[in-house]
Design an enzyme around this catalytic site. Structure first.
Site, mmCIF file in Angstrom:
data_model
loop_
_atom_site.group_PDB
_atom_site.id
_atom_site.type_symbol
_atom_site.label_atom_id
_atom_site.label_comp_id
_atom_site.label_asym_id
_atom_site.label_seq_id
_atom_site.Cartn_x
_atom_site.Cartn_y
_atom_site.Cartn_z
ATOM 1 N N TRP A 95 -4.549 2.000 4.485
ATOM 2 C CA TRP A 95 -4.159 3.087 3.337
ATOM 3 C C TRP A 95 -3.917 3.004 2.302
ATOM 4 C CZ3 TRP A 95 1.562 3.440 4.787
ATOM 5 C CH2 TRP A 95 2.524 3.994 6.443
ATOM 6 N N HIS A 151 -13.452 -5.682 1.495
ATOM 7 C CA HIS A 151 -13.610 -3.922 1.856
ATOM 8 C C HIS A 151 -14.293 -3.516 1.357
ATOM 9 C CE1 HIS A 151 -12.377 0.277 1.241
ATOM 10 N NE2 HIS A 151 -12.968 0.400 2.649
ATOM 11 N N GLU A 194 -18.706 -0.550 7.692
ATOM 12 C CA GLU A 194 -18.457 0.033 7.154
ATOM 13 C C GLU A 194 -19.173 0.408 5.262
ATOM 14 O OE1 GLU A 194 -14.094 0.814 6.910
ATOM 15 O OE2 GLU A 194 -14.196 -0.524 5.774
ATOM 16 N N SER A 241 -15.704 7.707 5.539
ATOM 17 C CA SER A 241 -15.680 8.944 6.758
ATOM 18 C C SER A 241 -15.472 9.217 8.145
ATOM 19 C CB SER A 241 -16.884 9.534 6.001
ATOM 20 O OG SER A 241 -16.643 9.412 4.834
HETATM 21 P P1 PGA Z 1 -13.399 7.189 4.930
HETATM 22 O O1 PGA Z 1 -12.078 5.406 4.416
HETATM 23 O O2 PGA Z 1 -12.188 6.805 6.293
HETATM 24 O O3 PGA Z 1 -11.909 7.522 4.238
HETATM 25 O O4 PGA Z 1 -13.932 7.144 4.741
HETATM 26 C C1 PGA Z 1 -13.217 4.349 5.200
HETATM 27 C C2 PGA Z 1 -11.870 2.952 5.010
HETATM 28 O O5 PGA Z 1 -12.710 2.868 3.669
HETATM 29 O O6 PGA Z 1 -12.063 1.922 5.351
#
Ligand code: PGA
Length: 269
Positions: free
Chosen positions: A12, A99, A171, A218
């Site tokens: 979140w 992250h 990611e 995304s």
């Molecule tokens: P997003 O974020 O789906 O809004 O691109 C992904 C994330 O940062 O884990």
């Protein structure tokens, strides 16, 4: 025998108060209850620290709850930080580490992430280790090297018999958030195979096979099933598109329907 259930998770970020989180959790719990085959997959939610207890209480055991970060030390003069024992008391299952936003905005280093991975494993949590290349890495065609570098440092000295408790969240930094665009599924497929090879090199192929690799960046309700199936990852990690519980549940339901339509097993055994 290795088993990698499909996973659907959401981070979140800095959204939702405890009251909002509680409402979300109740809605998600009820919606998940109505999805066929939901027991074959693992769903997890990573709220802000202040909302973990509320979400856990309202989850009804329908999804796992985790933290978005933690400190590697048990206690001490680290103002504003949260330790593993504090999270243990809240009963979390998963802790996200490294992250892209933390790496970029808070200068989190690979070495610091490695310390956190060890602390998380020691505490009995599943560390969800986020890795991903930057836009520049990609422009210079070093994305595979950049991710392997992050992976090798994050997992340094992890015992072979603990590696199956880790989860890798791939990611790409350029794919995340408002300015990001979802990666191409074939590209993610190639990267995922590369990570599995790196894991195999570090821990042996049997152990490497047990580590779930998720894609995030995304992911939207429209593109989720296609990404999941064509990239062959073990799950999706969703930000914005999961901030609404109805949208998140619907994304999961669509993915499961598509999986079934293609006669894909929900568990890789
Ligand atoms: P997003 O974020 O789906 O809004 O691109 C992904 C994330 O940062 O884990």
């Amino acid at each position: 025998m290795s088993r990698r259930p499909l996973m659907f998770g959401t981070n979140w970020k800095m959204h939702k108060t405890a009251a909002e989180a509680s409402h979300y959790a109740v809605t998600l719990r009820d919606l998940l209850g109505g999805i066929e085959d939901i027991e074959s997959v693992q769903v997890f939610v990573l709220p802000s620290y202040t909302a973990i207890a509320a979400v856990k209480e309202s989850s009804g055991g329908k999804f796992l709850v985790g933290a978005q970060n933690m400190h590697s030390k048990q206690s001490g003069p680290y103002t504003g930080e949260i330790s593993a024992p504090m999270l243990t008391e809240l009963g979390i299952d998963i802790v996200q580490l490294g992250h892209a936003e933390r790496r970029e905005m808070y200068n989190e280093s690979d070495a610091a992430i490695n310390e956190k991975v060890h602390a998380a494993l020691l505490a009995g949590f599943r560390p969800l280790i986020c890795i991903g290349e930057s836009r520049a890495d990609r422009e210079f065609s070093v994305e595979r090297d950049a991710c392997a570098y992050q992976l090798r440092i994050a997992l340094k000295d992890v015992m072979r018999d603990a590696i199956h408790r880790t989860i890798i969240g791939y990611e790409p930094a350029w794919a995340i958030g408002e300015n990001g665009t979802i990666a191409d599924a074939q590209y993610v497929h190639m990267m995922k195979d590369h990570f599995r090879a790196v894991l195999g090199d570090m821990f042996g192929s049997d152990s490497a096979e047990r580590v779930p690799i998720l894609y995030g960046g995304s992911v939207s309700e429209d593109g989720a099933a296609r990404m999941l199936i064509e990239s062959d990852v073990d799950g999706l990690f969703v930000g914005r598109a999961a901030l609404d519980p109805t949208a998140f549940a619907s994304l999961i339901a669509k993915c499961l329907l598509e999986y079934k339509a293609r006669s894909r097993p929900l568990l890789i055994t």
